[in-house]
Design a protein around this motif. Structure first.
Motif, short mmCIF file in Angstrom:
data_model
loop_
_atom_site.label_atom_id
_atom_site.label_comp_id
_atom_site.label_asym_id
_atom_site.label_seq_id
_atom_site.Cartn_x
_atom_site.Cartn_y
_atom_site.Cartn_z
N SER A 12 0.83 -1.21 0.00
CA SER A 12 0.00 0.00 0.00
C SER A 12 0.87 1.26 0.00
CB SER A 12 -0.91 -0.01 1.22
OG SER A 12 -1.70 1.16 1.28
N THR A 13 1.93 1.23 0.80
CA THR A 13 2.85 2.37 0.84
C THR A 13 3.56 2.55 -0.49
OG1 THR A 13 3.19 1.99 3.21
CG2 THR A 13 4.78 3.39 2.10
N ALA A 14 3.91 1.44 -1.12
CA ALA A 14 4.58 1.50 -2.43
C ALA A 14 3.67 2.14 -3.48
CB ALA A 14 5.01 0.10 -2.87
N GLN A 15 2.37 1.92 -3.36
CA GLN A 15 1.43 2.55 -4.30
C GLN A 15 1.43 4.07 -4.12
OE1 GLN A 15 -2.27 0.53 -3.48
NE2 GLN A 15 -1.87 -1.06 -5.00
N ILE A 16 1.52 4.52 -2.86
CA ILE A 16 1.59 5.97 -2.61
C ILE A 16 2.87 6.54 -3.23
CG2 ILE A 16 1.70 7.76 -0.84
CD1 ILE A 16 0.14 5.89 1.00
N VAL A 17 3.97 5.79 -3.12
CA VAL A 17 5.23 6.22 -3.73
C VAL A 17 5.06 6.40 -5.23
CG1 VAL A 17 7.60 5.52 -4.24
CG2 VAL A 17 6.66 5.16 -1.95
N GLU A 18 4.43 5.43 -5.88
CA GLU A 18 4.24 5.50 -7.32
C GLU A 18 3.41 6.70 -7.72
OE1 GLU A 18 2.39 2.78 -10.97
OE2 GLU A 18 2.55 1.95 -8.94
N ILE A 19 2.32 6.94 -6.99
CA ILE A 19 1.45 8.08 -7.30
C ILE A 19 2.17 9.40 -7.06
CG2 ILE A 19 -0.64 9.30 -6.57
CD1 ILE A 19 -1.13 6.85 -8.34
N ALA A 20 2.96 9.46 -5.98
CA ALA A 20 3.70 10.70 -5.69
C ALA A 20 4.67 11.01 -6.82
CB ALA A 20 4.45 10.55 -4.37
N ARG A 21 5.33 10.00 -7.35
CA ARG A 21 6.29 10.24 -8.43
C ARG A 21 5.59 10.59 -9.74
NH1 ARG A 21 10.68 6.11 -6.05
NH2 ARG A 21 11.94 7.72 -5.05
N GLN A 22 4.38 10.10 -9.91
CA GLN A 22 3.59 10.55 -11.07
C GLN A 22 3.30 12.04 -10.96
OE1 GLN A 22 0.06 8.21 -11.69
NE2 GLN A 22 1.19 6.26 -11.72
N GLY A 23 3.04 12.47 -9.73
CA GLY A 23 2.74 13.88 -9.49
C GLY A 23 3.91 14.79 -9.81
N VAL A 24 5.14 14.29 -9.63
CA VAL A 24 6.32 15.09 -9.96
C VAL A 24 6.31 15.46 -11.44
CG1 VAL A 24 8.85 15.06 -10.11
CG2 VAL A 24 7.71 14.10 -8.09
N GLY A 25 5.94 14.48 -12.28
CA GLY A 25 5.88 14.76 -13.70
C GLY A 25 4.77 15.71 -14.06
N VAL A 26 3.64 15.58 -13.38
CA VAL A 26 2.49 16.45 -13.68
C VAL A 26 2.76 17.89 -13.26
CG1 VAL A 26 0.07 16.91 -13.11
CG2 VAL A 26 0.84 14.56 -13.53
N LEU A 27 3.36 18.08 -12.08
CA LEU A 27 3.55 19.42 -11.52
C LEU A 27 4.82 20.10 -12.03
CD1 LEU A 27 2.52 18.62 -7.85
CD2 LEU A 27 1.15 19.80 -9.58
N GLY A 28 5.71 19.32 -12.63
CA GLY A 28 6.96 19.90 -13.12
C GLY A 28 8.08 19.68 -12.13
N PRO A 29 9.19 19.10 -12.57
CA PRO A 29 10.27 18.70 -11.66
C PRO A 29 10.95 19.85 -10.91
CG PRO A 29 10.98 18.53 -13.94
CD PRO A 29 9.51 18.79 -13.97
N ASP A 30 10.81 21.06 -11.40
CA ASP A 30 11.51 22.18 -10.77
C ASP A 30 10.60 23.04 -9.90
OD1 ASP A 30 13.90 21.46 -12.04
OD2 ASP A 30 13.32 22.55 -13.86
N THR A 31 9.41 22.54 -9.57
CA THR A 31 8.47 23.32 -8.77
C THR A 31 8.52 22.88 -7.31
OG1 THR A 31 6.65 21.79 -9.12
CG2 THR A 31 6.95 23.52 -10.77
N PRO A 32 8.15 23.78 -6.39
CA PRO A 32 8.16 23.42 -4.96
C PRO A 32 7.24 22.25 -4.64
CG PRO A 32 8.03 25.80 -5.23
CD PRO A 32 7.85 25.21 -6.60
N ALA A 33 6.07 22.20 -5.28
CA ALA A 33 5.13 21.11 -5.01
C ALA A 33 5.71 19.78 -5.45
CB ALA A 33 3.79 21.37 -5.70
N ALA A 34 6.37 19.77 -6.61
CA ALA A 34 6.97 18.54 -7.11
C ALA A 34 8.12 18.09 -6.21
CB ALA A 34 7.46 18.74 -8.54
N ALA A 35 8.89 19.06 -5.73
CA ALA A 35 9.99 18.73 -4.82
C ALA A 35 9.46 18.09 -3.54
CB ALA A 35 10.80 19.98 -4.50
#
Length: 255
Positions: A182-205
């Motif tokens: 279950s925790t690994a699924q959260i990790v996967e979704i969080a890393r998807q969010g990095v791509g959506v929000l942009g790697p150089d943004t505070p939210a993505a960081a």
């Protein structure tokens, strides 16, 4: 050491102790009560941050009144295997239940989990649970579905084709692995969010930091669970059931 129910004055002392940041053991020492009594009292009445002495006292009186109304005339506590003290077992089951609730498990699920865990066989039918907990079959069904989804129980059939709900040594391993997944699924979704929000943004960081932290935790949980299972878990034969224990608690054909 005093026995019996907590008084309203003792509950006020518990509230003051919690406000002062005292540990349950220290509050228990000051009241000359078992630590388990203080733990159960606090956890069943809102937890350490929401405990209120007056509300806890009234809630306890209501529960005692309901128990008196529900108890049939002349009813006696069922005999306990191995010469156990029935009242001590009942109190311990309440403590175990409240600790499970404190970990985030819902009330009915905690009651079912505690009931199953504290049987010698670790196996009961739905009708057994209904009778022991005095709740509806629908409540048991809902609790079992939740516990099964979390990897806490498994189902099996006995020789009479009745469905039984089982907890055993392997269940806690399965639950830890389910938690890691279950925790690994959260990790996967969080890393998807990095791509959506942009790697150089505070939210993505922020999301990347969350992913790194949880990735490390989930891998550590899975690794520790595997190691503990390999070192500690041993397969045993069927548990011998002492005379006087109901046949319905046995696990026919257990490997």
């Amino acid at each position: 050491m005093p026995g019996g129910r907590l008084t309203q004055q003792e509950r006020q002392q518990i509230a003051l102790g919690l406000a002062d940041g005292l540990a349950y053991a220290e509050i228990a020492r000051r009241l000359d009560r078992p630590t388990s009594t203080i733990t159960r009292e606090v956890m069943r009445n809102g937890g350490p941050t929401a405990y209120r002495a007056d509300l806890a006292h009234r809630a306890t009186e209501r529960r005692a009144h309901r128990r008196r109304q529900a108890a049939p005339q002349g009813a006696e506590a069922p005999a306990q295997a191995y010469g156990r003290d029935a009242e001590a077992v009942r109190e311990y089951e309440e403590t175990f239940t409240t600790v499970l609730m404190g970990s985030g498990m819902p009330t009915m699920m905690s009651r079912v989990m505690a009931c199953l865990t504290l049987t010698d066989t670790g196996s009961l039918t739905a009708s057994d649970l209904v009778q022991r907990l005095q709740v509806s079959p629908a409540s048991i069904s809902k609790a079992i579905k939740f516990l099964e989804s979390q990897g806490f129980v498994r189902r099996e059939r006995d020789e009479r084709r009745r469905e039984r709900y089982v907890v055993d040594d392997d269940i806690w391993y399965q639950s830890m692995i389910a938690s890691a997944r279950s925790t690994a699924q959260i990790v996967e979704i969080a890393r998807q969010g990095v791509g959506v929000l942009g790697p150089d943004t505070p939210a993505a960081a922020r999301l990347e930091n969350v992913a790194r932290f949880l990735d490390f935790v989930s891998e550590s949980i899975a690794r520790a669970a595997e190691q503990a299972r390999e070192i500690l878990h041993t397969k045993t034969g069927p548990t011998s059931v002492p005379a006087g224990t109901a046949r319905d608690e046995r696990i026919p054909g257990q490997a």
